[in-house]
Design an enzyme around this catalytic site. Structure first.
Site, PDB file in Angstrom:
ATOM      1  N   CYS A   1      -6.438   4.294   1.359  1.00  0.00           N
ATOM      2  CA  CYS A   1      -7.102   3.148   0.834  1.00  0.00           C
ATOM      3  C   CYS A   1      -8.011   2.456   2.233  1.00  0.00           C
ATOM      4  O   CYS A   1      -8.850   1.580   1.873  1.00  0.00           O
ATOM      5  CB  CYS A   1      -5.888   2.034   0.537  1.00  0.00           C
TER       6      CYS A   1
ATOM      7  N   HIS B   1      -8.636  -5.320   0.848  1.00  0.00           N
ATOM      8  CA  HIS B   1      -8.056  -4.158  -0.130  1.00  0.00           C
ATOM      9  C   HIS B   1      -7.451  -4.673  -1.190  1.00  0.00           C
ATOM     10  O   HIS B   1      -6.361  -5.460  -1.100  1.00  0.00           O
ATOM     11  CB  HIS B   1      -7.556  -3.127   0.631  1.00  0.00           C
TER      12      HIS B   1
ATOM     13  N   ASN C   1      -5.502  -1.403  -8.407  1.00  0.00           N
ATOM     14  CA  ASN C   1      -5.762  -0.731  -7.032  1.00  0.00           C
ATOM     15  C   ASN C   1      -6.502   0.465  -7.076  1.00  0.00           C
ATOM     16  O   ASN C   1      -5.962   1.470  -7.445  1.00  0.00           O
ATOM     17  CB  ASN C   1      -4.218  -0.675  -6.376  1.00  0.00           C
TER      18      ASN C   1
END
Ligand code: UT7
Length: 318
Positions: free
Chosen positions: A110, A245, A275
């Site tokens: 990520c 994020h 996500n």
């Protein structure tokens, strides 16, 4: 030196999957998903490939920057895994958009977009490139066990891109990596089909110890963002937007509160996208840029954490 962002772009699949629709395939409900994660919908690929999303986001960023693909000196694609192991997604998109420069994929989970920005900055600083495309694309839907309610409700597919040129917009950055020895966030490699292997078969789907990752994430974001603010000699009040994020709205809100950012300063898009791993920051960056919520001259903070574990943060003057 480092870079200036010339343009941004994004892409996502057509199909938006709601929490109610998910509750027809696993034992879950809208109330649980919304209250635990902040997610209402996520885009899931049906006919789209990673290459298509990557090319669309890249072409948008090039158009927004006002340059042709042929002018690029480097393409870096942040991804857990492209459509193929080889050729890389970066090589495939290079041909698709009509570029002729070196191209490679980078996997920092990520945190991949922030790692890729740092690599791009090194190329620009060293004079080895004048114009760089950094694009993050994640097809999280192919890494999920769709019978596993604690993971399949959390992720989505998407891509986000920026075109960079030499400039003095990167004010501070920090990257970290530490081995996740307990495998709190894991996607095993390929199914073991080697007939000589005596290693166990491990299905290559995502598994996660949510609470461990949650705890790590808040602490890491706070530490990294404090570091970059100190490096740049800035206070939270001087920052227009922090773009974290997008893994969980509770992680974002806890970290933002501890750091002293207001709600208005904290970018949130997880409700629409879920996500999307390394694509989550550039997707939101493009939305905010096109909506005029961030403009040339503004100072923004990016902060991410992910598998590895990796973490990273940077401060950019647009
Ligand atoms: O990009 C980086 C990667 N990921 C992350 O950063 C994720 C970080 N972690 C998180 O976001 C949160 O830990 C989650 C959203 C994953 C989970 O939230 P939580 O508050 O930590 O819940 P939990 O895992 O402790 O589960 C609580 C309960 C459990 O039931 P019991 O054991 O208390 O009876 C789960 O079985 O919720 C249950 N549960 C669900 N219930 C309804 C788990 N998934 C679901 C679901 N629907 N989808």
């Amino acid at each position: 030196m480092s870079f200036q962002i010339m343009g941004t772009g994004k892409a996502h699949p057509q199909f938006s999957l709601t929490n109610d629709q998910l509750s027809t395939i696993v034992d879950t409900n809208d109330e649980w998903i919304t209250s635990r994660s902040g997610i209402k919908t996520r885009f899931i690929a049906t006919t789209e490939t990673g290459l298509e999303l990557t090319a669309t986001a890249s072409n948008q960023a090039l158009a927004n920057a006002g340059i042709a693909a042929a002018d690029l000196d480097l393409i870096i694609c942040a991804t857990l895994q492209g459509d193929n192991v080889t050729p890389s997604l970066a090589c495939m998109v290079q041909q698709e958009i009509g570029a002729h420069c070196p191209a490679f994929d980078l996997n920092a989970a990520c945190t991949g977009f922030i790692y890729a920005l740092d690599v791009a900055a090194a190329y620009l600083d060293s004079g080895r490139a004048d114009k760089v495309l950094v694009v993050a694309c994640e097809m999280m839907s192919k890494h999920l066990d769709w019978n596993h309610r604690s993971t399949c409700v959390l992720f989505g597919d998407g891509a986000g891109a920026v075109v960079l040129q030499k400039g003095d917009g990167l004010l501070a950055r920090v990257l970290t990596a530490q081995s996740d020895t307990e495998q709190a966030l894991l996607i095993p490699g390929f199914n073991n089909i080697n007939p000589f292997s005596q290693l166990p078969h491990r299905p290559n789907v995502l598994s996660m110890s949510g609470r461990k990752v949650f705890k790590f994430a808040v602490g890491a974001m706070v530490k990294d963002v404090k570091k970059v603010l100190a490096q740049a000699g800035l206070t939270p009040a001087q920052v227009k937007m922090v773009i974290p994020h997008q893994a969980n709205i509770r992680i974002i809100q806890s970290a933002a509160k501890l750091l002293g950012f207001t709600e208005e300063q904290t970018a949130i898009g997880i409700q629409h996208y879920g996500n999307t791993s390394s694509a989550s920051i550039p997707l939101l960056l493009d939305d905010l840029w096109r909506q005029g919520k961030i403009q040339r001259g503004d100072i923004i903070v990016l902060s991410a954490f992910g598998g590895g574990f990796t973490t990273g943060a940077c401060i950019i003057k647009l």
